[in-house]
Scaffold this active site. Structure first.
Site, PDB file in Angstrom:
ATOM      1  N   GLU A 121      68.920  72.013  13.825  1.00  0.00           N
ATOM      2  CA  GLU A 121      68.453  70.919  14.850  1.00  0.00           C
ATOM      3  C   GLU A 121      68.213  69.880  13.770  1.00  0.00           C
ATOM      4  O   GLU A 121      67.395  70.076  12.863  1.00  0.00           O
ATOM      5  CB  GLU A 121      67.472  71.223  15.845  1.00  0.00           C
ATOM      6  CG  GLU A 121      67.972  71.831  16.853  1.00  0.00           C
ATOM      7  CD  GLU A 121      67.275  71.476  18.217  1.00  0.00           C
ATOM      8  OE1 GLU A 121      67.399  72.151  18.980  1.00  0.00           O
ATOM      9  OE2 GLU A 121      66.761  70.433  18.127  1.00  0.00           O
ATOM     10  N   CYS A 134      64.092  63.465  11.950  1.00  0.00           N
ATOM     11  CA  CYS A 134      63.409  64.609  11.743  1.00  0.00           C
ATOM     12  C   CYS A 134      64.119  65.824  11.241  1.00  0.00           C
ATOM     13  O   CYS A 134      65.077  66.069  11.917  1.00  0.00           O
ATOM     14  CB  CYS A 134      62.635  64.996  13.026  1.00  0.00           C
ATOM     15  SG  CYS A 134      61.809  66.210  13.239  1.00  0.00           S
ATOM     16  N   CYS A 141      62.660  79.624  11.650  1.00  0.00           N
ATOM     17  CA  CYS A 141      61.193  79.368  10.609  1.00  0.00           C
ATOM     18  C   CYS A 141      60.250  80.913  10.819  1.00  0.00           C
ATOM     19  O   CYS A 141      60.149  81.387  11.951  1.00  0.00           O
ATOM     20  CB  CYS A 141      60.135  78.389  11.610  1.00  0.00           C
ATOM     21  SG  CYS A 141      58.832  78.135  10.879  1.00  0.00           S
ATOM     22  N   CYS A 145      54.414  80.343  14.912  1.00  0.00           N
ATOM     23  CA  CYS A 145      53.377  79.724  15.594  1.00  0.00           C
ATOM     24  C   CYS A 145      53.533  79.812  16.917  1.00  0.00           C
ATOM     25  O   CYS A 145      54.718  79.735  17.554  1.00  0.00           O
ATOM     26  CB  CYS A 145      53.123  78.149  15.245  1.00  0.00           C
ATOM     27  SG  CYS A 145      52.895  78.041  13.393  1.00  0.00           S
ATOM     28  N   CYS A 148      55.281  77.074  19.311  1.00  0.00           N
ATOM     29  CA  CYS A 148      56.586  76.464  18.774  1.00  0.00           C
ATOM     30  C   CYS A 148      57.655  77.159  19.249  1.00  0.00           C
ATOM     31  O   CYS A 148      57.878  78.265  18.909  1.00  0.00           O
ATOM     32  CB  CYS A 148      56.309  76.150  17.378  1.00  0.00           C
ATOM     33  SG  CYS A 148      57.673  75.817  16.602  1.00  0.00           S
ATOM     34  N   GLY A 188      61.771  75.023  10.557  1.00  0.00           N
ATOM     35  CA  GLY A 188      61.220  75.683   9.336  1.00  0.00           C
ATOM     36  C   GLY A 188      60.068  75.186   8.504  1.00  0.00           C
ATOM     37  O   GLY A 188      59.546  74.247   8.939  1.00  0.00           O
ATOM     38  N   LEU A 242      47.148  71.770  11.276  1.00  0.00           N
ATOM     39  CA  LEU A 242      45.786  72.194  11.380  1.00  0.00           C
ATOM     40  C   LEU A 242      45.539  72.843  12.701  1.00  0.00           C
ATOM     41  O   LEU A 242      45.374  74.355  12.870  1.00  0.00           O
ATOM     42  CB  LEU A 242      44.823  71.197  11.322  1.00  0.00           C
ATOM     43  CG  LEU A 242      43.505  71.692  10.607  1.00  0.00           C
ATOM     44  CD1 LEU A 242      43.827  72.396   9.223  1.00  0.00           C
ATOM     45  CD2 LEU A 242      42.572  70.570  10.239  1.00  0.00           C
ATOM     46  N   HIS A 243      45.627  72.192  13.835  1.00  0.00           N
ATOM     47  CA  HIS A 243      45.621  72.763  15.364  1.00  0.00           C
ATOM     48  C   HIS A 243      44.281  73.517  15.682  1.00  0.00           C
ATOM     49  O   HIS A 243      44.346  73.913  16.855  1.00  0.00           O
ATOM     50  CB  HIS A 243      46.743  73.846  15.388  1.00  0.00           C
ATOM     51  CG  HIS A 243      48.336  73.177  15.123  1.00  0.00           C
ATOM     52  ND1 HIS A 243      48.669  71.751  15.255  1.00  0.00           N
ATOM     53  CD2 HIS A 243      49.374  73.919  14.356  1.00  0.00           C
ATOM     54  CE1 HIS A 243      49.733  71.654  14.633  1.00  0.00           C
ATOM     55  NE2 HIS A 243      50.360  72.666  14.226  1.00  0.00           N
ATOM     56  N   CYS A 360      58.572  67.515  19.037  1.00  0.00           N
ATOM     57  CA  CYS A 360      57.960  68.207  18.309  1.00  0.00           C
ATOM     58  C   CYS A 360      57.937  69.678  18.824  1.00  0.00           C
ATOM     59  O   CYS A 360      57.311  69.807  20.102  1.00  0.00           O
ATOM     60  CB  CYS A 360      56.733  67.944  18.072  1.00  0.00           C
ATOM     61  SG  CYS A 360      56.507  66.449  16.820  1.00  0.00           S
TER      62      CYS A 360
HETATM   63  N1  SAH Z   1      56.263  74.017   9.651  1.00  0.00           N
HETATM   64  C1  SAH Z   1      55.886  72.759   9.511  1.00  0.00           C
HETATM   65  C2  SAH Z   1      56.982  71.870  10.195  1.00  0.00           C
HETATM   66  C3  SAH Z   1      57.532  71.739  11.825  1.00  0.00           C
HETATM   67  S1  SAH Z   1      56.527  71.562  12.997  1.00  0.00           S
HETATM   68  C4  SAH Z   1      54.480  72.668  10.228  1.00  0.00           C
HETATM   69  O1  SAH Z   1      54.082  73.594  10.771  1.00  0.00           O
HETATM   70  O2  SAH Z   1      53.938  71.764   9.802  1.00  0.00           O
HETATM   71  C5  SAH Z   1      56.200  70.049  13.071  1.00  0.00           C
HETATM   72  C6  SAH Z   1      54.976  69.749  14.030  1.00  0.00           C
HETATM   73  O3  SAH Z   1      55.494  69.889  15.072  1.00  0.00           O
HETATM   74  C7  SAH Z   1      53.887  70.420  13.451  1.00  0.00           C
HETATM   75  O4  SAH Z   1      52.731  69.843  13.353  1.00  0.00           O
HETATM   76  C8  SAH Z   1      53.777  71.569  14.766  1.00  0.00           C
HETATM   77  O5  SAH Z   1      52.683  72.206  14.878  1.00  0.00           O
HETATM   78  C9  SAH Z   1      54.326  70.850  15.636  1.00  0.00           C
HETATM   79  N2  SAH Z   1      54.617  71.416  17.001  1.00  0.00           N
HETATM   80  C10 SAH Z   1      55.103  72.574  17.125  1.00  0.00           C
HETATM   81  N3  SAH Z   1      55.308  72.779  18.450  1.00  0.00           N
HETATM   82  C11 SAH Z   1      54.784  71.940  19.050  1.00  0.00           C
HETATM   83  C12 SAH Z   1      54.638  71.797  20.532  1.00  0.00           C
HETATM   84  N4  SAH Z   1      55.271  72.673  21.541  1.00  0.00           N
HETATM   85  N5  SAH Z   1      54.384  70.654  21.046  1.00  0.00           N
HETATM   86  C13 SAH Z   1      53.640  69.712  20.396  1.00  0.00           C
HETATM   87  N6  SAH Z   1      54.023  69.853  18.818  1.00  0.00           N
HETATM   88  C14 SAH Z   1      54.281  70.820  18.395  1.00  0.00           C
END
Ligand code: SAH
Length: 367
Positions: A121, A134, A141, A145, A148, A188, A242-243, A360
């Site tokens: 994508e 993007c 990946c 997480c 995601c 990824g 970070l989250h 995202c």
């Molecule tokens: N692997 C890398 C890049 C891909 S994700 C990373 O983790 O940074 C890009 C961003 O989108 C990250 O900050 C990720 O946490 C966020 N993201 C993933 N799932 C999401 C969701 N369901 N809602 C909002 N942001 C999300």
């Protein structure tokens, strides 16, 4: 006959490109060309010479690849007919658009088919002054997480340099507009594919012409890789996902956090700031009732105290594979206020493209 690798000594006729990205390329394994995309003028020049052509054809090839976006050498009308025909099947490295959908805000999601049939994508995000792409750095990946969609779909392989550069040219062509910004926030984990990402950054900067400061690499944090990335002294922005503002919360959301504790990640980020003199952007997905309490905001501010940073809050975008909720506007505002009171630079990023499943976290290789 065209699959011969480049000679290891390529004469460098480098124009006035930023030194740091030139240095990056000398550290990297040589790109295997073809595919031609991702190669510099010097590499293309060496390659055309290897094919028995005069060196100036290297510059011509470079122009036709990156400015005109040719998909086959047969299209290059300035090349002699005989060579055009002989070289017609040389892999250029372009993908095909398998599917695309456009959200009402103009954000466009592309499913691109790669040469081996894998689908990735890419998202084009237009705003009045910008066109941001993007890009994906891997097929799927491995980080998994919990919030995601990409992570839920599993992992196949790293993308090659040409497969990253191609994504940008594809969006540029489809919009008929120059791309101004690039974020490595698609499918990824870029720092698990550092060599190809660095090679792509070089090519996007020097061949496609996108400023380093207009590119952002986003990572969830891989031990030692942020330090290694810093050693290249790029002007590219580093974003760290970070989250969670404490170890337990991070582990709950990001499986790899178990092996790479928050304290170690933050220490490496501080080193990054010291080495590069650039601030780090921290991304923080806001999940209602999970990591959006005011206590979490205070903890986050404490983590980042005295740190050159910027916090990017991303209200959760729903995915069907997970059961989280986006916090309401009041809660988001309260979270922002805590950070601001503690002098942390903060912005809220409402993702574009929700209606096209292109926001995202929503990226999966399906329609
Ligand atoms: N692997 C890398 C890049 C891909 S994700 C990373 O983790 O940074 C890009 C961003 O989108 C990250 O900050 C990720 O946490 C966020 N993201 C993933 N799932 C999401 C969701 N369901 N809602 C909002 N942001 C999300």
């Amino acid at each position: 006959m065209f699959a011969t690798p480049l000679p290891s000594q390529v004469s460098s006729t480098t124009p006035d490109y930023p030194a740091s990205l030139e240095e990056v390329t000398t550290d990297l394994p040589k790109l295997a060309i073809p595919p031609l995309l991702g190669a510099s003028v010097a590499d293309l020049t060496a390659w055309v010479q290897q094919q028995g052509q005069p060196s100036y054809r290297g510059k011509q090839l470079h122009q036709w690849l990156y400015q005109k976006g040719v998909r086959s050498l047969a299209e290059i009308s300035v090349f002699p007919k005989q060579w055009r025909e002989a070289a017609a099947d040389t892999p250029v490295g372009r993908s095909t658009i398998h599917y695309q959908s456009v959200a009402p805000d103009g954000t466009t999601k592309y499913l691109l088919r790669l040469a081996d049939g894998n689908i990735i994508e890419t998202v084009g995000i237009p705003t009045p002054k910008r066109l941001t792409v993007c890009v994906s750095s891997q097929v799927g990946c491995p980080m998994a997480c919990d919030f995601c969609a990409t992570g839920k779909g599993g992992y196949k392989r790293n993308l090659a340099c040409h497969e990253i550069v191609d994504q940008v040219l594809t969006v540029q062509e489809d919009f008929g507009q120059r791309v101004s910004n690039i974020v490595f926030m698609g499918m990824g984990e870029p720092l698990l594919n550092t060599d190809n990402v660095l090679a792509a950054l070089r090519s996007l900067n020097q061949d496609v012409g996108i400023g380093q400061r207009s590119m952002t690499v986003s990572t969830v944090g891989i031990r030692d890789r942020i330090r290694q990335f810093a050693a290249h002294h790029l002007q590219v922005t580093l974003a760290v996902s970070l989250h969670g503002s404490n170890q337990q919360l991070r582990e709950q959301l990001i499986p790899s956090a178990r092996h790479y504790p928050l304290a170690d990640l933050l220490a490496e980020c501080r080193e990054y700031v010291e080495i590069t003199g650039r601030r780090v952007t921290f991304e923080y997905v806001l999940l209602a009732g999970v990591n959006d309490s005011l206590k979490c905001a205070v903890d986050l501010a404490n983590c980042l105290r005295g740190f050159q940073s910027h916090v990017n809050l991303i209200p959760y975008n729903p995915i069907k594979e997970a059961d989280y909720q986006r916090p309401n506007g009041k809660q988001i505002e309260a979270f922002v206020n805590v950070l601001e009171e503690k002098n942390i630079a903060v912005s809220v990023r409402y993702s574009k493209g929700l209606a096209a499943d292109a926001a995202c976290g929503q990226l999966r290789a399906s329609q």
